[in-house]
Motif scaffolding. Structure first.
Motif, short mmCIF file in Angstrom:
data_model
loop_
_atom_site.label_atom_id
_atom_site.label_comp_id
_atom_site.label_asym_id
_atom_site.label_seq_id
_atom_site.Cartn_x
_atom_site.Cartn_y
_atom_site.Cartn_z
N GLN A 31 0.81 -1.21 0.00
CA GLN A 31 0.00 0.00 0.00
C GLN A 31 0.85 1.27 0.00
O GLN A 31 0.33 2.38 0.06
CB GLN A 31 -0.94 0.02 1.22
N GLY A 32 2.18 1.10 -0.03
CA GLY A 32 3.07 2.25 -0.04
C GLY A 32 3.32 2.84 1.33
O GLY A 32 3.86 3.94 1.46
N GLU A 33 2.95 2.11 2.38
CA GLU A 33 3.16 2.58 3.75
C GLU A 33 4.51 2.11 4.26
O GLU A 33 4.92 0.96 4.02
CB GLU A 33 2.06 2.04 4.66
N LEU A 34 5.21 2.98 4.97
CA LEU A 34 6.51 2.64 5.54
C LEU A 34 6.34 1.56 6.60
O LEU A 34 5.57 1.73 7.55
CB LEU A 34 7.15 3.89 6.15
N GLU A 35 7.04 0.46 6.44
CA GLU A 35 6.98 -0.66 7.38
C GLU A 35 8.24 -0.76 8.24
O GLU A 35 8.20 -1.27 9.35
CB GLU A 35 6.81 -1.98 6.62
N HIS A 36 9.37 -0.32 7.69
CA HIS A 36 10.64 -0.47 8.39
C HIS A 36 11.61 0.59 7.88
O HIS A 36 11.64 0.89 6.69
CB HIS A 36 11.22 -1.87 8.12
N GLN A 37 12.38 1.13 8.78
CA GLN A 37 13.47 2.03 8.38
C GLN A 37 14.63 1.83 9.32
O GLN A 37 14.44 1.46 10.49
CB GLN A 37 13.03 3.48 8.35
N ASP A 38 15.81 2.05 8.80
CA ASP A 38 17.00 1.89 9.63
C ASP A 38 18.11 2.75 9.05
O ASP A 38 18.19 2.97 7.83
CB ASP A 38 17.44 0.42 9.65
N SER A 39 18.94 3.26 9.92
CA SER A 39 20.15 3.95 9.49
C SER A 39 21.29 3.41 10.34
O SER A 39 21.14 3.21 11.55
CB SER A 39 20.01 5.47 9.65
N ILE A 40 22.38 3.13 9.68
CA ILE A 40 23.53 2.49 10.33
C ILE A 40 24.76 3.33 10.07
O ILE A 40 25.07 3.67 8.92
CB ILE A 40 23.73 1.06 9.76
N THR A 41 25.45 3.66 11.13
CA THR A 41 26.69 4.42 11.02
C THR A 41 27.87 3.47 10.94
O THR A 41 27.97 2.53 11.73
CB THR A 41 26.85 5.36 12.24
N ILE A 42 28.76 3.72 9.99
CA ILE A 42 29.99 2.94 9.83
C ILE A 42 31.14 3.85 10.27
O ILE A 42 31.50 4.79 9.57
CB ILE A 42 30.18 2.48 8.37
N LYS A 43 31.69 3.57 11.45
CA LYS A 43 32.69 4.46 12.05
C LYS A 43 34.10 3.97 11.73
O LYS A 43 34.79 3.41 12.59
CB LYS A 43 32.48 4.54 13.56
N ARG A 44 34.48 4.15 10.48
CA ARG A 44 35.85 3.83 10.04
C ARG A 44 36.03 4.39 8.65
O ARG A 44 35.08 4.82 8.01
CB ARG A 44 36.09 2.33 10.06
N ASN A 45 37.26 4.37 8.17
CA ASN A 45 37.50 4.80 6.79
C ASN A 45 36.76 3.87 5.85
O ASN A 45 36.79 2.64 6.02
CB ASN A 45 39.00 4.76 6.47
N THR A 46 36.07 4.45 4.89
CA THR A 46 35.26 3.66 3.97
C THR A 46 35.13 4.41 2.65
O THR A 46 35.65 5.51 2.50
CB THR A 46 33.89 3.34 4.60
N THR A 47 34.43 3.80 1.71
CA THR A 47 34.19 4.42 0.41
C THR A 47 32.71 4.33 0.07
O THR A 47 31.98 3.53 0.66
CB THR A 47 34.97 3.71 -0.71
N ASN A 48 32.30 5.12 -0.89
CA ASN A 48 30.90 5.08 -1.31
C ASN A 48 30.54 3.71 -1.88
O ASN A 48 29.47 3.17 -1.58
CB ASN A 48 30.62 6.18 -2.34
N ALA A 49 31.43 3.12 -2.67
CA ALA A 49 31.15 1.79 -3.25
C ALA A 49 30.93 0.75 -2.15
O ALA A 49 30.00 -0.05 -2.21
CB ALA A 49 32.28 1.36 -4.18
N GLU A 50 31.79 0.77 -1.14
CA GLU A 50 31.65 -0.18 -0.04
C GLU A 50 30.33 0.04 0.71
O GLU A 50 29.62 -0.92 1.03
CB GLU A 50 32.83 -0.03 0.92
#
Length: 146
Positions: A31-50
């Motif tokens: 129905q287009g209703e939000l069921e789940h959301q999450d945001s995760i922080t990666i605390k180290r050197n990283t890249t956009n591809a990773e």
């Protein structure tokens, strides 16, 4: 019930060394209703591809048979749909015989892909797509350095 799952990664200052990145995931029901959301922080050197690959992994872990994942990363979508099997056949090498970057992440994706049927499609970034905009916002917020 199937879900539309949007995934995104954010690597601020990617060209000059990203010291902290973020991953966002937003799942919507039929129905287009939000069921789940999450945001995760990666605390180290990283890249956009990773980060994009890690976001795809999070989406695959959340997904069930018949779900659809949307990513604005050409690399992730083409890798999942077109390149993965060829890389495996060549011993995790690209057509130019160079090793596949982030192989360990692609191997996780391959393992998850083998356990359920999930389609992965491209969505245009910053095009006003509600799901993609939400995943992007969650990833950017997770990437913000305190």
């Amino acid at each position: 019930m199937s879900y539309s799952i949007y995934v995104d990664g954010a690597a601020p200052n990617n060209q000059h060394g990203c010291i902290q990145g973020g991953i966002g995931i937003a799942a919507f029901n039929e129905q287009g209703e939000l069921e789940h959301q999450d945001s995760i922080t990666i605390k180290r050197n990283t890249t956009n591809a990773e980060l994009e690959l890690m976001a795809l992994i999070e989406g695959l872990e959340y997904a069930q048979d018949g779900d659809v994942i949307y990513s604005d990363s050409d690399f992730c979508v083409k890798g999942y749909n077109d390149w993965l099997d060829s890389w495996k056949e060549r011993g995790w090498r690209k057509s130019d015989k160079k090793p596949v970057k982030n192989r360990h992440l692609w191997q996780q994706i391959d393992e998850l892909r083998s356990k359920k049927y999930v389609e992965v499609f491209k969505v245009k970034a910053h095009s006003g797509d509600k799901g993609n905009d939400m995943a992007d916002l969650l990833a950017v917020e997770a990437a913000e350095v305190d």
